[in-house]
Write an enzyme that holds these catalytic residues in place. Sequence first.
Site, short mmCIF file in Angstrom:
data_model
loop_
_atom_site.label_atom_id
_atom_site.label_comp_id
_atom_site.label_asym_id
_atom_site.label_seq_id
_atom_site.Cartn_x
_atom_site.Cartn_y
_atom_site.Cartn_z
N CYS A 89 -19.54 13.71 33.99
CA CYS A 89 -18.27 12.96 33.88
C CYS A 89 -18.30 12.02 32.67
O CYS A 89 -18.92 10.95 32.73
CB CYS A 89 -18.04 12.17 35.16
SG CYS A 89 -16.57 11.13 35.09
N CYS A 133 -16.67 8.62 33.29
CA CYS A 133 -17.49 7.67 34.05
C CYS A 133 -18.63 7.12 33.21
O CYS A 133 -18.94 5.93 33.28
CB CYS A 133 -18.12 8.35 35.27
SG CYS A 133 -17.04 9.45 36.16
N ASP A 134 -19.27 7.96 32.42
CA ASP A 134 -20.55 7.57 31.81
C ASP A 134 -20.52 7.44 30.29
O ASP A 134 -21.49 6.96 29.70
CB ASP A 134 -21.63 8.61 32.19
CG ASP A 134 -21.83 8.68 33.69
OD1 ASP A 134 -21.66 7.64 34.35
OD2 ASP A 134 -22.15 9.76 34.20
#
Length: 324
Positions: free
Chosen positions: A151, A154-155
Amino acid sequence: MEFAFSKNSKKSKDPKEADHVENMIILGSGPAGLAAALYAARAELAPLVLSGMELGGQAAITNVIENYPGFPDGVGGAELGGLFQKQAEHFGARIVMDSATSVDLSSSPFLVTTYSQQYRTKSLIIATGASPVHLGVPGENEFIGLGTSYCATCDGYFFRDKKVVVVGGGDSALEEALFLTRYAASVTVIHRRDSLRAGAILQKRAKENPKISFIWDTVVRSIEGEGKVQAVRLNNIKTGVESLLKTDGVFIFIGHHPNTVLFTDQLKLSSGGYIEADNKMQTSVMGVYAAGEAMDPNYRQVITSAGMGAAAAIQAAKYLETLE
Ligand code: NAP
């Protein structure tokens, strides 16, 4: 806008009453689940949505959605999910953050067991979505959270000015590669063929982006490092040549598999594990419907999943009428 449980988000009515039976339980809170919830709520069925652990599903972790009609400038995945939720709750859907751990569809009312309680329901809509496929190479699991990710939204932030690789050649790989260029110093897309599966617009954008480069005909054999990702071992499948590429992060986007393991012995599934449903979203069990990526290997778009969710709710409402 972020997802938040609003005042309508509450537990099912009288959950401890042994004889309480829900009209409709919807498993999943992605576009399919929340569109089903909206339609069922407007049919005054007071559906109960068991959201799963990720409210909003995969769409909610997508940075920008540019192909959902009505948003000419694109819309954030979390924002769109939040709007879906608000609209469904406005009409009386109840959303509970819990996941089904087992279901018994052998007789009606169906039994749904979650981490916290058991429910009985006259109808069920399965919108459990799909999860990222793993590469299955040495180092992959070991370095999840230490440089391996599924992701970018997200990261990606953790890779400011770092070198990252993206594995895959589809829409997800290129969309996420483009997103990663906001932070990373460079993004190398590693694809197992010499032509991309992704659509034309994403291909053009990625090829024109100075931070993105491509390694063709190549697979990742292992992810290596000490305590964190430091390199990927590559293999050119045309020449057989192996090489080591230094990198700080590995983002893997090689497709998804449906989240249908709960239904293996209860519903007809395809060989790929997708729930089989007819054109009325009806599964092999009367009263049980499926929508979105748990049953759709073909389209996998926010709009198609939402459309299938709406169709499933309309059909489930008709089924409930036949019970009266
Ligand atoms: P996908 O279209 O199935 O693409 C998966 C990619 O990973 C392919 O390029 C495939 O290579 C590669 N791959 C598969 N297994 C591999 C392995 N073991 N090792 C290395 N590479 C491997 O999956 P996706 O990109 O997640 O997209 C899924 C669906 O969502 C598609 O229908 C897509 O159109 C849609 N989607 C749309 C958008 C958008 O419209 N903006 C964004 C994201 C996703 P091959 O090409 O050789 O098969």
